[in-house]
Every structure is written in structure tokens, then in C-alpha cells.
Design an enzyme around this catalytic site. Structure first.
Site, PDB file in Angstrom:
ATOM      1  N   ASP D  48     -39.401 -20.851 156.751  1.00  0.00           N
ATOM      2  CA  ASP D  48     -39.915 -22.216 156.572  1.00  0.00           C
ATOM      3  C   ASP D  48     -41.155 -22.323 157.450  1.00  0.00           C
ATOM      4  O   ASP D  48     -41.229 -23.103 158.395  1.00  0.00           O
ATOM      5  CB  ASP D  48     -38.861 -23.267 156.958  1.00  0.00           C
ATOM      6  CG  ASP D  48     -38.337 -23.097 158.367  1.00  0.00           C
ATOM      7  OD1 ASP D  48     -38.432 -21.976 158.931  1.00  0.00           O
ATOM      8  OD2 ASP D  48     -37.827 -24.079 158.938  1.00  0.00           O
ATOM      9  N   ASP D  53     -42.026 -18.805 162.798  1.00  0.00           N
ATOM     10  CA  ASP D  53     -41.902 -17.973 161.593  1.00  0.00           C
ATOM     11  C   ASP D  53     -43.152 -17.107 161.446  1.00  0.00           C
ATOM     12  O   ASP D  53     -43.060 -15.934 161.032  1.00  0.00           O
ATOM     13  CB  ASP D  53     -41.771 -18.837 160.335  1.00  0.00           C
ATOM     14  CG  ASP D  53     -40.596 -19.779 160.382  1.00  0.00           C
ATOM     15  OD1 ASP D  53     -40.700 -20.799 161.082  1.00  0.00           O
ATOM     16  OD2 ASP D  53     -39.584 -19.506 159.723  1.00  0.00           O
ATOM     17  N   ASP D 287     -37.672 -17.508 166.064  1.00  0.00           N
ATOM     18  CA  ASP D 287     -37.515 -16.725 164.840  1.00  0.00           C
ATOM     19  C   ASP D 287     -37.839 -15.249 165.053  1.00  0.00           C
ATOM     20  O   ASP D 287     -37.279 -14.377 164.380  1.00  0.00           O
ATOM     21  CB  ASP D 287     -38.428 -17.295 163.745  1.00  0.00           C
ATOM     22  CG  ASP D 287     -37.986 -18.677 163.295  1.00  0.00           C
ATOM     23  OD1 ASP D 287     -36.847 -19.065 163.604  1.00  0.00           O
ATOM     24  OD2 ASP D 287     -38.773 -19.361 162.625  1.00  0.00           O
TER      25      ASP D 287
END
Lengths: 355, 355, 355, 355
Positions: D48, D53, D287
Site C-alpha cells: 500500500d 513500502d 515494511d
């Protein structure tokens, strides 16, 4: 013209013709076909074939102006494999194994799997011997994709009738959020209006069997939605005496139906079941109400339009349908909750379904 | 003989007597008193005095064979202090400030406090001026202890009528688990049978205002329990025209009642309220049904006995009464859920209450 | 001067005196008594006497500057009757049957009753024979009222130590909302900080045994509140070897403790228990940490102050303490969560408790 | 040989060869290719794309022995459209727009949609100007089907790394219940072990953003599953000074990363964020831990294997990961919860990712 015509129509076509100029005849036929095509209802069924799903399927097959585009099966009254097998058995008795049957979800999204085995029998159809059972293993085609594809190919034309836990429908809308807009209508058997449970204290079987799926469907299927609830079916049930007349018809279909119904009829006399029922115990073939309403716009004589949702968290109410009479949920989309049907009309449809 | 006798009885006593030997007379009177005493209903009220609690209290005061042992107040329709003040106002109009009034719980056990202020008015009695308001600050006696003590002193004789959130009753049974066994009966206004909410999607005000208390009371008060639910009161409401007749009586009580009812009558015409109501909007003085049923055994003409509990966890159903028709809860204790009343009888009781 | 003086003080008093004028002596004594009186901690205990509650009580009895005003018993590790009996057994071994013991709540407010029978033994004290068992039936005085009365009579002076499910404390605050303000402090053994369950997946025994009570206490006891959680006690547990030394003391108290601890010591070696424990299995007498912290302000060497509440609704988390590090609950009142203790100090207190 | 080889390998191949017989060379190369092929990790990412990310994707792209088969996007840190756009921006900076990017679910299954907009910026990448923004509208290919197809075509070979709410993964397994068995492994950033919330009182963002999806994934993905939780990432975060060194590298990638990270770096200094963090505030690119663990088996130096699930019902704990240390859930499948990483190794991977 892309509309598929069922066999009765083509037969009729060959009966026309003598003494007409071919041009006029052709125009007449074209007109007739257009009209017929418009009237022909395209149904897609989602079932967990127990006894009342069988009634519903047979009613759809018997209706003259209805085409069944496909049948998806789901866990529910019985296991998915049984539901597939039972659907094939029904189609076979009706000589309609041409209708495609699809393999759907074998278990609910999150809830613990539960079957209504004690009511519909272990095999879901009253545990009567079947000398030549069909092989559901051969059914590999996936329900969710088939449903989406069929609706996409027939935009605005498909009426979806769901008489099982709503797992298949929920997964379909998660995968393709826009496809419900292309449905003509959705008819659901499930839920309750008055917190009268038939499975848990306040929960109806189909919704309790997959509460999250029911929540998602009521939330995201913004097409016209019609709901045949548990209380509605109880309040519109038929006398047992009608059941005798129905099954006494001299046809293979009636004999099949009588045979698979014996178990549930016995169950319906038990003290346990009497307590589930709203009002007096009677012949209540729930799923058939949803189907009948889908194919006959004049069946439902009283209904109300109101926003609905599903309780997901309660100890006694998980899976219960919550009816938002006060408009507290601020939902734009409202469902039509069926209240009363024209019972004579419904009886005639049932009678025809076994002819 | 420890039973207290109300004024009408004493008056009657003085009317007897001429031409009887004093011994026979004395025996007759004694017998009469015993019978009368047995018939005299001992009530204890638990209220959150808004408009319909006022009706209920006045009905109890007007009943010839009823003694009110005490009134405990609770948060609910309005704040605890308002409920105390309003109770005193009602007693004052009826000239019965001799009845003890007790200070109960100011807030629910766990739930967020909520009042029905927009319906009953900010002060709980329609926001009409009161030139000589009572002082609830002086009321220091504790409700829970008074309730337990009164019941212990009158074992098997007290009928408790609860028309508020059930916080006081719940705390009482937590403190003295055995005292409910000594109650003659418990009458409750609260809860619902058909998931028809008037406060949340599926919840009735009194139960939603303290769901844990309602749960505890329905679980632990194993005395005979009678419930006047929201749907029941709606289905047994009276035409507004009766309301006009009722308030038109030429008495201080009627004038008081008419005055404090103006606000709620207006509210009852609003669209919001129309949506709360089951069926048509009408004159529905909920709390008075519970009280009327408590003092007149012939009022309720239809009822059902079934185990009930309260949903504590739902998003839409927290506080909803769950009715266990299927017996899944394995509860021994069942409650009597009122279904229909003799409306003529009820109207007469309302008329008498304002005379 | 209203402060009660324990025996050691009076003895000390008689040792003073030679060569002083009586006036000066009298002043000195008065001063000494005032100081001593101020230092004397007034404890009130709420227990469900299993093995670790026994430790806690004996630690309180052995402390030179502590007065126990009363002990209320609650359901929990064992039944209420067992908890009462066990408390009397402990007081008897310590020759302190003069301390009043009160009968509290026999079951949780709403939750299903559960006992820790397999850990503490069926009788809650290791199931060892007791030739002369006390009679808890004689204990009739009510816990909740005694607690409120004692605190009201000693405003600002009572430290309440709660090592049981918090039912008694919750009912007390429901009955008398203002009494917690008069507490000097509240010490609780219960709850968890890191979702490490010892009873359910995420729940600690005392809180899970009555989640609503724990919620109410953490919400309404706005006095200084200190919590000894499950993870804290695990992380501050002692080597088993210390346990051997502790019990090897040549006293009746040590022999008693050794005897009643055999069962739990065996249980603590089981695979099931090993999984409950945070870190390595060790000697973890949970309740004693709360008591020790209450009587010795220097015991806790690390702590954090943060708002806490209790989850009431979860499937895995019902009864879990929720720690609001982010301040999302907007609670003004914060609790002190103990993190580390001075282990040498704690060991010394345990040693003294059996002398 | 069906394994795809990345460009560095082919280049290396041409550097070999002088002075070897072509046969031997060919054998050597074949052997080398086989070994290399076996070592080449096939990743599939579900993101996302917010700032962390982006770190994760760049780390995957920089790894020499990794092939990214595809990237599915999901709602989460930002809207689905932003996530798609941001993913393309990252791929563009890395000159790898050849990697297929797929359109996933735009909203959670049942939960109300929530974004982490205030942390990652409104556009999810720190709200810095982008002169030539990509057009995510062109991305039409469906994430769920692509994920299933890719895994089916590479049975036993695909490592799925999920750093978003788990909606896409949940829908995939609902549609194709057997496909997780064909995964080599699943790495998740999400959930928490110690009830430390960063979004709700006890809930971590990715799991709270779609609790039902997290539940379904932890229940039905029975492949080897590795979880990088919120507390784990906090406890293994890096000093801000390292961040300075990292971003100071003289590359386009480093400059891009520095630019998009400014906003989150500021946010991380705020009081609100400091309270979310477990321990001291530091550079925590959550992440990237999941991704790093997926590509380097030696990264994680401490972990524990235990069954986990997700709380769906709590007021404070909905979406919290529940860790079943006691084995009460009777789950056969256990997840590996990461505890500690080799920080030097991790730093090197981060450094390389921006080279």
C-alpha cells in the site's frame, strides 16, 4: 438478436406459417420474439440444495418465461459436495442437465462451518437411496467467476436468486465491486425481521451460517434487493393438507419431491422445530418464496422498503438481520422486505413445478 | 396486625356499626380488615420520572387497594436529580408527600450515560414552569438499601414495578443476592420482543440505557416477572382522541398532566418519533402499562411465558432483549411477556388516575 | 486520638521512662505516638484466599507498621466459602483471629463463574488435611458494607489491597460512588500489560473472572491506583531455590506454608503452566507483590503511569487489560503499573512473613 | 530450463571463458546457472505504497538474487489509486517499470476505510511535487487473479511479502482456497504481540485496517508464515543518525528517498507518534523488515513459533493479533514471529537499496 430462446418457443414457431406471406410471417415472428425475449426472465441461482432449494429450482424450471443461466452451489444446508450432487439430481429428474452447475465456496468466510443436517438429512435431500448418483467431482468450474462473467455478459438482465448462505455472492463482490450494479435484481431467502431465530436465539440459518457474507451482500449489492425472511416464510406457510395434494400428482417430479420431503416433514413435527416456527407449524418451503417472487412480480402483495444490515458481534444476535426503521444507519440503499404473498398464486406455482 | 390501611378503608369502617353488638362488629371488622389487608397490594416503584412515569405513579396513587411502600429514583429519561424532583412534584399534586422517595444510581453500571431529554423535555417533565419547585437535595436516603430493607420486612408481599433503566435493581441483587426471592412479583417496562428499536437500531431505551443492569435483573430476579415491552405498548396504544378526554377532566391532576404532556405530545408527531413507533403513532404511555398490570391481574388478556436475556455485545443490538423461544439458553426461569391488554379497563384506570 | 495501636508499640512504651520527668515523658510519648500513628499503615484486604493470597495476608500480619482493619472475601481462586475458610485458617496459624473477616460476592457480576481449582487445589489451599477446620458459615457480616463503612470511618487513611476478582470492589462503588475518593490508595493484583494470558488467550485470571467488575474498578476508583500485573509478577519471580530456604524456617507458619504450597509447586512444573508463564518458570507468588508494594513504598523500583481499562467484548481478549499509551481514551485518571521490584527487599519481606 | 535469469548473471556469463575447453565451460556454466537459478528468490509483493513500502520495494529491487514477479496494490497507508501511483514512482526511480503492477482492493472487507494520511502525507509519499506523475488509471489488471495465477504457475517457488492491509490476500484465498499451499512462504508486516497499538488502543495499523482479512490470512495461509510485528520493528529500529548516512548517498534513489521521507521524519518527532512507539523514537521503516527477512534467511536472529489469530470483536482490541502461547486455540499451523534481526546486516541491505 442475442437472446436465447427456450424450446417451447421454437416449437411454437413451427406451428405458425400456413397461408401467410413469408414476409409478414417473418415480421410477426420477429415481433413475437422481441416481445418474448423481453419477457423471458434470465435467472441465476445460488443454492445449497436441500429440500426447499429443490422446490425452488423445480419451480424455476417449470416457469414458462424463465431461463436459468446457471446455478452456483454453496455450503449450507449440507456440504458443498452434497449441494452439487443434489442440484444435479434435481436437474436430472427435470431432464435439464444442460444447465451449467458451478462449484462455489465450501465454507463460510470466518464463521465456524455449520450444516442443517438434522433437518434436511445427512445428504441434504432426506437420505433416500439414489441408485444412480451423479458425480459432483466432475464439476470443476468456479462459481464466483461464472457468476461475475454471466452478469457481465448480460448487463441489466440477470435476476440473481440466492437461497444459501451468501458466501459466493460476498466473494464475488469483493473480487468485482462493480458487478452488482449490472444485476437486474437480487432475491434472497435469509435473515429475519423480528429477531426470531431458527438456528441461534435470534439468528436465521442462512445468515448465521455466514454472517460476514450476509453483511457484505446487504452492504454492497446496491441493485434492487428483495428479501424473503424467516418470519415472512412462516407467516405465509401453507397447510399440510396442501402438501398432500401437491405430492399426490402423478408425475416423476412429484414422486421425487414426496420422497425427499419425508424426512423434513417428520422433522417439522418435532418439538424442537415447533419452537423454531413463528406461529403454527405448517408447510414452509422457504427458498421457494424467494424464487417465486423473482419470477412473478405479482406474487408479493405486501412489503416494506427499509435499510437493513447484519449484526456481526452479538452473543445471541450474531447473524441477525437488523432492520433500520429509524434510519440511524444513514444507508441510501434500501431493501424490499416481503411481508405477504398471494397464497393461491404461490400454490399454483408449486403445483406447476411438479407437473 | 402490621398491615397499613389506606384512608378509604378507615372511612368505610366508620360507616358500619349501627345495631350490631360491639363484639360481633369487632369480629366483622377484624375479618374485613384481614381480607382487605390481604387484598391490599404493596407496591414499590423504581422510576426515572418523565411523563409516562408520572402517569404510572398517579395511577398507583389512585388505585383503592394499593399501598406504595416507597419510590426509588434512577437516572434515565432525565438526570437523577430531575427524576427525584419530578417524583416529588407528582406526589405533591396528589397530596401524597408522605410516601418516601429514595436517591438511587445517577449513572449506568458500564454504559455511557444517555438521557431521553429531547422527548421528555430537558427537565424530564415537559419543561413547564414550576413556581414552587421541590428540593431533591434533601433526599439523602439510599435507594438500594431501602429497596432491600422494605422487601425483607415484607417477605412475599412486595410487588416491585420498575419503569426506569434497571441500575438500582441490579445493584440491589448484587448486594443481596437472595432478596428477589422475597418479592411477590416484578413488573418491568423495558426491552423489546421483535428487535424494534426506539433508541438504537434494535434497542429499547430503558434496556439500552443500562444493558448490564437489564441482563443482571433478567438473570437473577427469579420471582414472577412480567414485562411490558416497547412493541407491546405500541400495539396497545390509545387514540389521541382519548388523550383529549383524559386531560379534559376538571381536576388539578388532569391540568398538571395536560401541562407536562404538551411537549411529548408534540414530539410524538415528529417524523423521527413516527419512525420509532411500531404501527401507527398514538398515545402510548409505556410505563403506565407495567403499573396497571401490577395492580390489576385482569388487565393483561394475552401473554407468553418464555426465557429472556439481554444482548450485551452487538453493534446494533447491544441492550436488545433476546427472547429464547427455542430454549437454547436452558434457563429455568421464564418471564411473562405481555401481549394484549383489555383497553377499556386500561382507559378506566387512566381516567381514575386523574380524578 | 482515634488511631489504634498494635501491641509492639505499647510494649515499646513501657521501656521508656527512667530518669525523665513525667511531663517530658508524657510529651515525648505523645509525640512518639503521633509519629507512630501516622506511620502505621491501615490496610483493608480483599482476597480469594488461595496459596498466594495466604502469602500476602501473612506478609501483612508480619509487617511491624501495619494494621489490618478487615478482610473481605470473594469468589475467585476457589469458592467464596472456601475463601472464607482459608482466610480463617491463615489468621489462625498467625494467631490473629481478632481481625474481622467479611462475606463478599459468591459470583461474578455477569461472567460465568470460574475457579482456578486445578492450580490452587480443590479447597484453594493445596488440599491438605485440616484436623480442626474453621466454620465460615458463622461469618455473616457483609463485605461490601463493611468496606464502605471502614473507609468512611478512616477517610484518607485506608490502603485497599485487592488480590481477588474485583466483584466486591465494583459493587461497593456502585453502591457508594464517592467512597473511593476517601481511600488512601488501591493496590491490585490483576490484569496484564502485554496481552499475555494465563487463563484465556489474552486474559489474566483475576480480571477474566469478572471483567465487568475490573472495568468498573479501573473506571471509578480515582484514588491512587497501583497494579501488579501478571507479566510483572512473572518478570519479578524468584528462583525455586529461594522457596526452599523460605519454607525451611523452623516455625509453624513456615511449615503451614510449605504444606499448602506443595500442590501449586507441582502444578507450576506442568507443561500447561509453563506455557502460561512469561519467561522461565519460577516461584511467583503474585498476590504478595501487590501487598508488599502497599506496605513498602521503596519496593517498586520501576513503574509507569498510564490510563488503563478492560476489554469487555473480545473473543480472545475479554477481560484483558488495555493500556492506553496513546491517550486515546482521554482518561484523566492514570494507574501506576509496576515494572520492577527490589528483589532483595521482597525476599526479606517474604522471609519475615513466616518468622 | 524455465528459470528466468536476471541481467547481472548474463553479463557475468560473458566474462568467463578464456583458456577453458568449451565443453568444460558449458558444464560449468550450466552448473552455475542451476545453482544460481535455485538461489534466485521469486518474490511477489503486496503493498500500500507509503514511505516504508517504498523502502521495501527498493530493497527487493537492489537484491542481486531476487526476482519480483509482480506487485499488487491495496488500500492502506493511502488510497488504492495513490498506492498504485506511488508504486510506479518507485519503480520508475529504479528504472524497473517492466515489473507488472496490479490493481487490488480499494477498501477493506467489512471495516470502515481508514488511511494513515497524516503520517505518510496525503499522497502517501510525503506530498512532494512530482513533475511527471504516472497514470495509475491505466493499470487495469486485477490483483487477486494475478496473484493466484502467478503462484499457480510457480508452485512452491513464490515468496509473498505483504506490507499492506491483507484484503487482497484474503480475497485470493476465499476465491482459491488451495493456492496458499503452493506458496514457498509468506512474510507479513503487521499485527502486534504485546497489545501495543499504534492506531487504536491495542491495534496495529495494517491489521486494524482490515481485521477480517488479517483473520482469514492467519487462518488459511498454512504455508510457512513469518510476521514482522509493530513491537518487533520498534525494538529493532535504527538511530536517526544512520538515516542521515543512508540518505546522504550520492544517487537518484537516495535523493528520492530523502525527499519522500521528510514528512514522516517530522511526524515521527511529534508527541502523538512518540506515544505510539514502543521504546525510544527511532528510524523504523517497518515494511522493510518483512522484505529483508524474506530475501535474507540470516537476517532474523531470534524468533518464536506460535499459533496466532486476530481479535475481531473487541472495543479496544478489534484487529489486535492474539498470540496463543498456551495452545488454547488448538491450531496446527504456527507462525514464526520475528524477535530480533542482525542490525548490521539490515543496515547494509538498506544502504545497498539506495545505491
Amino acid at each position: 438478436m442475442s437472446c436465447k430462446l427456450g424450446p417451447p418457443l421454437e416449437t411454437q414457431g413451427t406451428k405458425l406459417g400456413n397461408g401467410c406471406s413469408s414476409d409478414t410471417l417473418s415480421q410477426t415472428i420477429t415481433l413475437f420474439l422481441i416481445v418474448k425475449c423481453r419477457m423471458k426472465k434470465k435467472l441465476f441461482l445460488d443454492v445449497d440444495t436441500g429440500v426447499d432449494d429443490a422446490h425452488a429450482i423445480m419451480m424455476a424450471l417449470a416457469a414458462p418465461d424463465v431461463e436459468i443461466l446457471g446455478i452456483t452451489c454453496c455450503h449450507g444446508n449440507t456440504s458443498l459436495d452434497n449441494a452439487l450432487k443434489n442440484t444435479l439430481r434435481v436437474l436430472k429428474v427435470c431432464n435439464r442437465l444442460d444447465i451449467p452447475v458451478y462449484r462455489g465456496c465450501a465454507e463460510p468466510m470466518i464463521a465456524r462451518k455449520r450444516h442443517a443436517g438434522d433437518f434436511h438429512g445427512k445428504d441434504g435431500l432426506g437420505d433416500v437411496p439414489d441408485p444412480d448418483p451423479p458425480s459432483p467431482e466432475l464439476l470443476k468450474k468456479k462459481a464466483v467467476q461464472a457468476l461475475i462473467k454471466t452478469v457481465n455478459e448480460n448487463p441489466g438482465e440477470v435476476t440473481l436468486v440466492a437461497t444459501a448462505p451468501l458466501t459466493n455472492l460476498a466473494v464475488a463482490v469483493l473480487l468485482a465491486p462493480n458487478f452488482p450494479k449490472k444485476l437486474k435484481a437480487l432475491y434472497i431467502m435469509g435473515g429475519n425481521t423480528d429477531s426470531r431465530g431458527n438456528t441461534t436465539v435470534c439468528g436465521e440459518f442462512n445468515f448465521v451460517a455466514d454472517p460476514e457474507a450476509a453483511y457484505i451482500v446487504l452492504d454492497r449489492y446496491t441493485c434492487p434487493t428483495y428479501i424473503a425472511t424467516w418470519e415472512f416464510s412462516c407467516r405465509n406457510s401453507l397447510p399440510w393438507s396442501f402438501c398432500d395434494v401437491l405430492f399426490a400428482q402423478d408425475t416423476d417430479k412429484a414422486r421425487f419431491m414426496e420422497k425427499i420431503s419425508r424426512h423434513t416433514r417428520q422433522m417439522a413435527q418435532t418439538e424442537r422445530y415447533q419452537k423454531e416456527v413463528v406461529g403454527e407449524s405448517a408447510f414452509n418451503t422457504c427458498d421457494a418464496y424467494a424464487l417465486a417472487a423473482a419470477i412473478d412480480d405479482d406474487l408479493v402483495t405486501e412489503s416494506e422498503e427499509v435499510a437493513v444490515t447484519v449484526e456481526l458481534e452479538g452473543t445471541y444476535t450474531r447473524g441477525m438481520m437488523a432492520v433500520d426503521y429509524m434510519g440511524l444507519l444513514k444507508k441510501k440503499h434500501k431493501a424490499v422486505i416481503m411481508k405477504k404473498v398471494d397464497l393461491e398464486r404461490f400454490k399454483q406455482m408449486l403445483m406447476n413445478s411438479l407437473k
